[in-house]
Design a protein around this motif. Sequence first.
Motif, PDB file in Angstrom:
ATOM      1  N   ALA A 138       0.975  -1.271   0.144  1.00 31.20           N
ATOM      2  CA  ALA A 138      -0.189   0.162   0.380  1.00 31.20           C
ATOM      3  C   ALA A 138       1.006   1.285  -0.057  1.00 31.20           C
ATOM      4  CB  ALA A 138      -0.759   0.136   1.110  1.00 31.20           C
ATOM      5  N   ASP A 139       0.516   2.256  -1.234  1.00 35.34           N
ATOM      6  CA  ASP A 139       1.428   3.460  -1.451  1.00 35.34           C
ATOM      7  C   ASP A 139       0.836   4.532  -0.901  1.00 35.34           C
ATOM      8  OD1 ASP A 139       2.923   6.011  -2.524  1.00 35.34           O
ATOM      9  OD2 ASP A 139       4.312   4.064  -2.380  1.00 35.34           O
ATOM     10  N   PHE A 140       0.985   5.034  -0.026  1.00 31.90           N
ATOM     11  CA  PHE A 140       0.658   6.294   1.281  1.00 31.90           C
ATOM     12  C   PHE A 140       0.156   7.121  -0.066  1.00 31.90           C
ATOM     13  CE2 PHE A 140       0.524  10.062   3.578  1.00 31.90           C
ATOM     14  CZ  PHE A 140      -1.506  10.285   4.499  1.00 31.90           C
ATOM     15  N   ASN A 141       1.225   7.588  -0.820  1.00 30.97           N
ATOM     16  CA  ASN A 141       1.409   8.904  -1.446  1.00 30.97           C
ATOM     17  C   ASN A 141       0.683   8.507  -3.015  1.00 30.97           C
ATOM     18  OD1 ASN A 141       1.868  11.532   0.265  1.00 30.97           O
ATOM     19  ND2 ASN A 141       4.192  10.317   0.515  1.00 30.97           N
ATOM     20  N   LEU A 142       1.215   7.795  -3.872  1.00 30.52           N
ATOM     21  CA  LEU A 142       0.743   6.728  -5.148  1.00 30.52           C
ATOM     22  C   LEU A 142      -0.887   6.846  -4.906  1.00 30.52           C
ATOM     23  CD1 LEU A 142       3.701   6.199  -6.604  1.00 30.52           C
ATOM     24  CD2 LEU A 142       2.820   8.036  -6.692  1.00 30.52           C
ATOM     25  N   HIS A 143      -1.382   6.511  -3.562  1.00 28.45           N
ATOM     26  CA  HIS A 143      -3.044   6.037  -3.856  1.00 28.45           C
ATOM     27  C   HIS A 143      -3.239   4.981  -4.627  1.00 28.45           C
ATOM     28  CE1 HIS A 143      -2.913  10.132  -2.309  1.00 28.45           C
ATOM     29  NE2 HIS A 143      -3.204  10.483  -3.469  1.00 28.45           N
ATOM     30  N   THR A 144      -1.747   3.694  -4.410  1.00 31.73           N
ATOM     31  CA  THR A 144      -1.880   2.775  -5.195  1.00 31.73           C
ATOM     32  C   THR A 144      -1.939   0.717  -4.353  1.00 31.73           C
ATOM     33  OG1 THR A 144       0.166   2.705  -4.896  1.00 31.73           O
ATOM     34  CG2 THR A 144      -1.313   3.656  -7.294  1.00 31.73           C
ATOM     35  N   ILE A 145      -2.091  -0.216  -5.089  1.00 27.90           N
ATOM     36  CA  ILE A 145      -1.893  -0.680  -4.605  1.00 27.90           C
ATOM     37  C   ILE A 145      -0.731  -1.805  -5.892  1.00 27.90           C
ATOM     38  CG2 ILE A 145      -2.539  -3.368  -3.130  1.00 27.90           C
ATOM     39  CD1 ILE A 145      -3.614  -1.022  -1.877  1.00 27.90           C
ATOM     40  N   THR A 146      -0.180  -2.645  -4.711  1.00 31.64           N
ATOM     41  CA  THR A 146       0.963  -3.332  -5.831  1.00 31.64           C
ATOM     42  C   THR A 146       1.196  -4.330  -5.735  1.00 31.64           C
ATOM     43  OG1 THR A 146       2.012  -1.082  -6.521  1.00 31.64           O
ATOM     44  CG2 THR A 146       3.433  -3.246  -7.547  1.00 31.64           C
ATOM     45  N   LYS A 147       1.342  -4.915  -6.921  1.00 33.76           N
ATOM     46  CA  LYS A 147       1.624  -6.844  -6.229  1.00 33.76           C
ATOM     47  C   LYS A 147       2.080  -7.127  -7.269  1.00 33.76           C
ATOM     48  CE  LYS A 147      -0.799 -11.219  -7.993  1.00 33.76           C
ATOM     49  NZ  LYS A 147      -2.130 -11.983  -9.058  1.00 33.76           N
ATOM     50  N   LEU A 148       2.866  -7.651  -6.179  1.00 31.82           N
ATOM     51  CA  LEU A 148       4.728  -8.331  -6.034  1.00 31.82           C
ATOM     52  C   LEU A 148       4.514  -9.914  -6.098  1.00 31.82           C
ATOM     53  CD1 LEU A 148       5.040  -5.401  -4.446  1.00 31.82           C
ATOM     54  CD2 LEU A 148       7.282  -5.854  -6.595  1.00 31.82           C
ATOM     55  N   ASP A 149       5.469 -11.046  -7.060  1.00 32.70           N
ATOM     56  CA  ASP A 149       5.587 -11.799  -6.936  1.00 32.70           C
ATOM     57  C   ASP A 149       6.850 -11.978  -5.553  1.00 32.70           C
ATOM     58  OD1 ASP A 149       8.244 -11.543  -8.189  1.00 32.70           O
ATOM     59  OD2 ASP A 149       7.937 -12.544  -9.849  1.00 32.70           O
ATOM     60  N   SER A 150       7.082 -13.543  -5.551  1.00 33.72           N
ATOM     61  CA  SER A 150       8.166 -13.745  -4.084  1.00 33.72           C
ATOM     62  C   SER A 150       9.860 -12.663  -4.412  1.00 33.72           C
ATOM     63  CB  SER A 150       7.859 -15.208  -3.541  1.00 33.72           C
ATOM     64  OG  SER A 150       8.037 -16.025  -4.426  1.00 33.72           O
ATOM     65  N   TRP A 151      10.094 -12.468  -5.889  1.00 39.71           N
ATOM     66  CA  TRP A 151      11.211 -12.084  -5.618  1.00 39.71           C
ATOM     67  C   TRP A 151      10.686 -10.619  -5.715  1.00 39.71           C
ATOM     68  CZ3 TRP A 151       9.086 -16.584  -8.251  1.00 39.71           C
ATOM     69  CH2 TRP A 151      10.221 -17.939  -7.804  1.00 39.71           C
ATOM     70  N   LEU A 152      10.164  -9.631  -5.613  1.00 42.86           N
ATOM     71  CA  LEU A 152       9.383  -8.536  -5.876  1.00 42.86           C
ATOM     72  C   LEU A 152      10.073  -8.301  -7.278  1.00 42.86           C
ATOM     73  CD1 LEU A 152      11.768  -7.643  -2.925  1.00 42.86           C
ATOM     74  CD2 LEU A 152       9.475  -7.835  -2.811  1.00 42.86           C
ATOM     75  N   LYS A 153       9.117  -8.889  -8.359  1.00 39.96           N
ATOM     76  CA  LYS A 153       8.589  -8.991  -9.673  1.00 39.96           C
ATOM     77  C   LYS A 153       7.825  -7.893  -9.494  1.00 39.96           C
ATOM     78  CE  LYS A 153       8.262  -9.849 -14.583  1.00 39.96           C
ATOM     79  NZ  LYS A 153       8.591 -11.066 -15.402  1.00 39.96           N
ATOM     80  N   VAL A 154       7.077  -6.855  -9.851  1.00 40.74           N
ATOM     81  CA  VAL A 154       6.296  -5.869 -10.233  1.00 40.74           C
ATOM     82  C   VAL A 154       5.518  -6.516 -11.558  1.00 40.74           C
ATOM     83  CG1 VAL A 154       4.838  -4.152 -10.481  1.00 40.74           C
ATOM     84  CG2 VAL A 154       6.989  -3.682  -9.575  1.00 40.74           C
ATOM     85  N   LEU A 155       3.768  -6.760 -10.507  1.00 40.23           N
ATOM     86  CA  LEU A 155       3.256  -7.974 -11.197  1.00 40.23           C
ATOM     87  C   LEU A 155       1.608  -6.667 -11.843  1.00 40.23           C
ATOM     88  CD1 LEU A 155       3.109 -11.260  -9.776  1.00 40.23           C
ATOM     89  CD2 LEU A 155       4.314 -10.541 -11.658  1.00 40.23           C
TER      90      LEU A 155
END
Length: 269
Positions: A168-185
């Motif tokens: 959860a990013d407070f300033n970008l107002h987003t939820i970002t999903k990543l895999d367990s290797w921290l690649k943005v999905l």
Amino acid sequence: MSPSDLSGVKFRRLPALKVFTEPCDIYDIVMVPPNSLLLSNWTKKSIQLVDSRTVSTLSEVSGIPPVGICMVGRELAAVTSGCSNQVQLVHVRGGRLTSGTVLGVKASCLGVAGSGDNVVVSYNSPPWLEVMDTDGRVLHQFQDPGAAHTFKSPDFLTTSNDGFVYVADFNLHTITKLDSWLKVLNTFSDPQLGSPKGITSVGDGQLLVCSLWKDSIVHVDVNSGKMTNILGGEDGIVMPWSLAYCPQQHKLFVCTEYKTDSIQVYQIE
């Protein structure tokens, strides 16, 4: 009631848990199944294990000023500090807390989530994520040349049973999903999110998020991208900061931003 049904259920407000004799800043809250809550108490600079039924403090440890907190497996918690380059491990056994290893990290970190036997932490300056083991060895790092556009304030994290990391990013107002290797999905945004803070996974692809400035709790269906307000100001939600869901009790526990002596409780009807 399965977690995927939370977007359509009704919650009934229960009497708040009056945990403290005076107002405290509770930064984060996490369930310790089946009936306990683990709290990071910034005011007292301590971690507290509280019985959610009797509202009694079972155990407490003091140390670094705590912010983020998570469970790593069944009997270990990880705690971040907003003013030191450390992650404190705490053993949770038989209703008792005991201090464990202190892991050194590269900067002051805020968000933390358990991922199997590992720990995911987030930093704000610069925005960054790492996965480390419980010996402090960094296993994976967030790799994105456009990191400045992906995150600004990744304050709260959660992980799901299927291995994904959600930020959860407070300033970008987003939820970002990543895999367990921290690649943005994927990245999700919606006006309902407001400025998101606390986030918890309630099932594969299902999240509950504190919308701080919208005075609401938002259900996010990651598979469809649909977001639904499930609780709001009319339910007593005011500036929600962190939350925990207990599937065994079908209850939601919510902490607010400003100092409070209580935790709000909601029951699925």
